[in-house]
Enzyme design. Structure first.
Site, short mmCIF file in Angstrom:
data_model
loop_
_atom_site.label_atom_id
_atom_site.label_comp_id
_atom_site.label_asym_id
_atom_site.label_seq_id
_atom_site.Cartn_x
_atom_site.Cartn_y
_atom_site.Cartn_z
N GLU A 1 0.87 -1.18 0.00
CA GLU A 1 0.00 0.00 0.00
C GLU A 1 0.91 1.23 0.00
O GLU A 1 1.82 1.31 0.81
CB GLU A 1 -0.89 0.00 1.24
N TYR B 1 1.64 5.64 -0.45
CA TYR B 1 1.14 7.01 -0.31
C TYR B 1 2.22 7.98 -0.78
O TYR B 1 3.39 7.84 -0.41
CB TYR B 1 0.84 7.34 1.16
N GLU C 1 -8.08 11.42 2.47
CA GLU C 1 -8.33 10.47 3.56
C GLU C 1 -8.53 11.24 4.85
O GLU C 1 -7.84 12.22 5.12
CB GLU C 1 -7.16 9.49 3.69
#
Length: 679
Positions: free
Chosen positions: A146, A148, A243
């Site tokens: 994952e 970012y 988010e």
């Protein structure tokens, strides 16, 4: 508005990009409604289409104008409006975690280099209130990662890792690069352990009020990660993402121009600097002993906010010197100040002495608490190091020795006020130790050689079962980690009231040192709930000597007896469900309780997840006579009980205590035996 999604593929790569309808075999593979990152594709009745665009308030995923879109939340109020050309707006409040994103999903057969150079040109009106970030977001498979690229954030700069691997300078900005690991957490492939890669801007971009604009050369960040040893797999997704975490806010993405040109080039290479050795860290004492000191004379010394609090160095107060760390803006008891600890310094099995001075100025006494959080093989744990009642305006010292468990990772040391929302200060924080063999205990507990084991005995069961219909199915739903409530609207009181209002009883297992108010324990007792033992400090019992195990039980028993005026039930929930070592031999007169059904509320299960777990257990026959594990301190658990308990009653079921379950079925509880269900 024009469609800003530009596909400039070479002919040989034209089939690489898959839109959602084509690539669903990858994009939906392994996803489920409980996954943090893959929404339930079914549309809620509250999702609708308006003249300006598609409006969604519940979890959803789809495509529009050649861009994928996704809204995911675990709870709370959300709204996502899909507009032209990859743009969208979003709002969130009362959430735990929520993501809103638009971009592209892929078929997981190509790396980012196979796809070509990836860039995103963005324009965002970003108005967070609390913990939030605006970023490029996505996943890869093989390995499962994952990632970012964080462009800006709200009150907290992620990811809270103790040290950056290095930096990358690209698009005129410098980003810190981090690697973190999530253990058995929701992912695009269900619950997995996986790595997270991060590029986080060192400084927020310049803004025009709340509006920011810029370009993110996504592939250059990927190149930098590879130079720092972080390998990505085959691409699953790249998206512009908003988010929020336990916060509220809104954002309008008025430009989201995603370009994938099909012609990967490493030139120009990003400027990458790798952090080397321990140049920027204090020297460790001999033999690798753990070490940190935080005097807060000039900065925050690496401490960060926990939850929605704000932490800042101040010269307003100090226990020594001129500075301290001021913790303010707390909206929940667990909010406070935290420090990430390096596992290279604070090692598994090592024993360390932690200390900090602390002060609060609320005008009345308040509790200040020093805690170690870590991820173990069975999830997250929170071990108390020290706790004191702090008179207003007076410095107190929180200190204690702590042995890092053998399976502990992701160590986080933090200070909170568990019974108030007061601001507070900390100063002169430190952690030292030998990093190898645990420090010998200086307690007055008996040695193993002095402890005499006795044979198991039957438990005296005085449960009142006059109200129970023995011909109806029954289940013992139990709640750990009390007493957690300070006001009647807290989850624990809601759970007690739900049981009582439906004519049922439940077992509440209390940790002696975690009892915030005696009133909650008395209230549960008055409502007919079973008052039971969860040890004094919530340790791994398998790691303790027999005398220490007995001490953990007896101190909590005495405390509960003093509160309710009678002996609590002789049943004990095993902390971490750990009944190893000498536990069963030592507690020969105590029924040891595990569980047959685990709602996993401790692992971020939503209210819907908890309800589904109990309903599925009923459907498959495993609920009848089962002991169900819950925790009293989660909002999701209270919400779930308010739904599932009346439903069980309508279905002809009875919720009973552990002792009632056995008494009603003429079964004896035996000391030293571990129970998961009626047996």
């Amino acid at each position: 508005m024009k469609n800003n999604f530009k596909l400039r593929f070479m002919a040989g790569l034209a089939a690489v990009m898959c839109l959602a309808g084509v690539m669903s075999s990858c994009g939906n593979s392994g996803g489920n409604s409980s996954s943090k990152k893959t929404a339930d594709s079914s549309k809620s009745e509250s999702n609708e289409k308006t003249q300006d665009g598609k409006v969604f308030m519940e979890n959803t995923t789809g495509t529009s104008d050649g861009y994928s879109y996704e809204l995911w939340k675990d709870k709370g109020d959300t709204k996502m409006t899909i507009t032209e050309g990859g743009t969208f707006s979003c709002e969130w409040s009362n959430i735990n975690n929520a993501l809103f994103r638009r971009g592209q999903k892929f078929d997981c057969t190509k790396t980012y280099k196979d796809l070509g150079n990836i860039t995103i040109k963005y324009g965002v009106d970003y108005q967070p209130n609390g913990n939030s970030y605006m970023c490029v977001y996505g996943w890869t498979r093989d390995p499962l990662v994952e990632y970012y690229i964080v462009e800006t954030w709200g009150s907290w700069r992620p990811p809270g890792a103790p040290e950056a691997l290095g930096t990358v300078t690209v698009d005129g900005a410098t980003y810190d690069v981090y690697k973190t690991t999530r253990y058995e957490q929701p992912s695009i492939d269900g619950t997995k352990t996986f790595d997270q890669y991060w590029s986080v801007r060192q400084d927020k971009p310049q803004s025009d009020g709340t509006k920011i604009e810029g370009t993110i050369s996504v592939s250059k960040h990927f190149d930098a990660w590879e130079q720092l040893g972080l390998q990505l797999g085959n691409m699953y997704e790249v998206a512009l993402n908003i988010e929020g975490y336990q916060s509220e806010g809104q954002a309008t993405i008025y430009q989201n121009e995603l370009t994938i040109d099909g012609n990967y080039s490493a030139d120009p290479a990003p400027v990458v600097t790798k952090n080397g050795g321990n140049d920027d860290k204090p020297e460790d004492p001999a033999d690798g002993a753990g070490f940190f000191t935080s005097d807060f004379e000039s900065d925050e010394s690496g401490w960060m906010q926990r939850g929605s609090s704000t932490v800042a160095q101040t010269t307003d107060e100090a226990s020594e010197g001129n500075g301290s760390l001021f913790v303010s803006g707390r909206t929940d008891n667990w909010n406070g100040a935290a420090l990430m600890l390096s596992s290279e310094v604070f090692k598994q099995g090592g024993t360390y002495s932690f200390k900090t001075d602390a002060m609060q100025k609320s005008g009345e006494d308040a509790t200040l608490k020093f805690t170690m959080q870590y991820t173990g093989s069975d999830g997250d744990h929170y071990d108390q190091i020290a706790q004191q009642t702090a008179p207003s305006g007076e410095w107190v010292t929180l200190e204690g020795d702590y042995t890092v468990p053998d399976d502990a990772t992701n160590l986080i040391l933090y200070v909170e006020s568990p019974d108030s929302l007061t601001d507070f200060y900390i100063d002169n924080a430190s952690g030292i130790g030998d990093g190898s063999e645990p420090i010998p205990s200086t307690s007055d507990k008996k040695d193993d050689t002095e402890y005499t084991f006795s044979d198991p005995v039957a438990i005296t069961n005085t449960a009142d079962i006059s109200w129970i219909d023995k011909d109806k199915p029954m289940v013992a739903i139990s709640f750990d980690d009390g007493a957690s409530a300070t006001k009647k609207t807290d989850p624990a009181y809601r759970i007690i009231d739900t049981m009582a209002d439906n004519g049922f009883h439940a077992t509440f297992f209390y940790v002696g040192n975690w009892i915030k108010t005696e009133e909650q324990v008395k209230y549960a007792h008055e409502k007919g709930m079973e008052i039971a033992n969860h040890t004094t400090t919530h340790p791994y019992l398998s790691k303790l000597k027999p005398a220490e195990i007995r001490d953990e039980y007896e101190k909590c028993r005495e405390k509960l007896k003093g509160i309710i005026g009678e002996e609590p039930s002789a049943v004990l929930r095993l902390p971490y469900l750990d009944g190893g070592g000498d536990t069963t031999k030592t507690l020969n007169d105590v029924a040891l309780i595990s569980c047959a059904v685990d709602t996993k509320d401790w692992n971020n299960a939503t209210a819907d997840n908890i309800v589904d777990t109990i309903k599925k257990a009923k459907e498959n026959g495993s609920l009848d006579g089962a002991i169900v594990l819950c925790h009293e301190n989660y909002e999701a658990t209270a919400e779930a009980m308010e739904e599932v308990v009346p439903w069980l009653k309508e279905e002809g079921w009875q919720v009973v205590t552990v002792s009632e379950l056995f008494a009603a079925n003429s079964k004896e509880l035996i000391g030293g035996k571990v129970y998961t269900k009626l047996s």
